[in-house]
Design a protein around this motif. Structure first.
Motif, PDB file in Angstrom:
ATOM      1  N   THR A  47      29.649 -54.045 -28.834  1.00  0.00           N
ATOM      2  CA  THR A  47      29.184 -55.705 -28.707  1.00  0.00           C
ATOM      3  C   THR A  47      30.072 -56.010 -27.117  1.00  0.00           C
ATOM      4  O   THR A  47      29.279 -56.555 -26.341  1.00  0.00           O
ATOM      5  N   LEU A  48      31.449 -55.525 -27.338  1.00  0.00           N
ATOM      6  CA  LEU A  48      31.997 -56.377 -26.457  1.00  0.00           C
ATOM      7  C   LEU A  48      31.377 -54.900 -25.348  1.00  0.00           C
ATOM      8  O   LEU A  48      31.489 -55.808 -23.627  1.00  0.00           O
ATOM      9  N   ALA A  49      31.334 -53.640 -25.432  1.00  0.00           N
ATOM     10  CA  ALA A  49      30.859 -52.742 -24.345  1.00  0.00           C
ATOM     11  C   ALA A  49      29.849 -53.181 -23.681  1.00  0.00           C
ATOM     12  O   ALA A  49      28.998 -53.453 -22.347  1.00  0.00           O
ATOM     13  N   ARG A  50      28.488 -54.164 -24.453  1.00  0.00           N
ATOM     14  CA  ARG A  50      26.982 -54.672 -24.544  1.00  0.00           C
ATOM     15  C   ARG A  50      26.935 -55.212 -23.347  1.00  0.00           C
ATOM     16  O   ARG A  50      26.432 -55.718 -22.185  1.00  0.00           O
ATOM     17  N   ARG A  51      28.242 -56.095 -23.667  1.00  0.00           N
ATOM     18  CA  ARG A  51      28.415 -57.651 -22.525  1.00  0.00           C
ATOM     19  C   ARG A  51      29.034 -57.200 -21.104  1.00  0.00           C
ATOM     20  O   ARG A  51      28.485 -58.008 -20.479  1.00  0.00           O
ATOM     21  N   ARG A  52      29.651 -56.242 -21.387  1.00  0.00           N
ATOM     22  CA  ARG A  52      29.619 -55.775 -20.105  1.00  0.00           C
ATOM     23  C   ARG A  52      29.829 -55.185 -19.130  1.00  0.00           C
ATOM     24  O   ARG A  52      29.291 -55.250 -17.527  1.00  0.00           O
ATOM     25  N   ALA A  53      28.551 -54.555 -19.565  1.00  0.00           N
ATOM     26  CA  ALA A  53      27.648 -53.669 -18.641  1.00  0.00           C
ATOM     27  C   ALA A  53      26.597 -54.419 -18.541  1.00  0.00           C
ATOM     28  O   ALA A  53      26.842 -54.376 -17.415  1.00  0.00           O
TER      29      ALA A  53
ATOM     30  N   LEU B 256      27.445 -57.624 -17.936  1.00  0.00           N
ATOM     31  CA  LEU B 256      27.790 -58.668 -17.199  1.00  0.00           C
ATOM     32  C   LEU B 256      28.200 -58.228 -15.831  1.00  0.00           C
ATOM     33  O   LEU B 256      27.759 -57.948 -14.053  1.00  0.00           O
ATOM     34  N   VAL B 257      28.408 -56.570 -15.323  1.00  0.00           N
ATOM     35  CA  VAL B 257      28.094 -55.656 -14.394  1.00  0.00           C
ATOM     36  C   VAL B 257      26.647 -55.726 -13.706  1.00  0.00           C
ATOM     37  O   VAL B 257      27.033 -55.272 -12.342  1.00  0.00           O
ATOM     38  N   GLU B 258      26.564 -55.827 -14.107  1.00  0.00           N
ATOM     39  CA  GLU B 258      24.693 -55.035 -14.111  1.00  0.00           C
ATOM     40  C   GLU B 258      24.739 -56.769 -13.065  1.00  0.00           C
ATOM     41  O   GLU B 258      23.875 -56.427 -12.036  1.00  0.00           O
TER      42      GLU B 258
ATOM     43  N   SER C  86      26.767 -58.807 -11.962  1.00  0.00           N
ATOM     44  CA  SER C  86      27.523 -58.699 -10.311  1.00  0.00           C
ATOM     45  C   SER C  86      27.086 -57.598  -9.589  1.00  0.00           C
ATOM     46  O   SER C  86      26.868 -58.233  -8.154  1.00  0.00           O
TER      47      SER C  86
END
Length: 78
Positions: A7-13, A15-17, A19
């Motif tokens: 879940t953290l990895a999906r949220r980070r991905a 967020l990066v997208e 940004s």
């Protein structure tokens, strides 16, 4: 625990997208602003060039003014 990290990895991905999308939007807005702000300057330069080309007296005064400006800048050391 791995579900938490996924879940953290999906949220980070995401967020990066987001940004990257925001950076692209900002870059296109800045380009548009630069283009818009340059138009009056170009128009003014065109008008000034037309006036200088059409008036010999005005041209001589502009040359004198430029010479004084260059002289003062030289005196001030800039």
């Amino acid at each position: 625990m791995s579900a938490f990290f996924e879940t953290l990895a999906r949220r980070r991905a995401a967020l990066v997208e987001r940004s990257a999308t925001q950076r692209d939007e900002i870059a296109s807005a800045v380009t548009g602003i630069r283009r818009t702000s340059a138009q009056p300057l170009l128009l003014g330069a065109g008008i000034a060039a037309t006036l200088l080309a059409s008036s010999p007296k005005l041209r001589s005064w502009v040359v004198r003014g430029w010479a004084v400006y260059a002289f003062v800048r030289q005196l001030l050391g800039r």
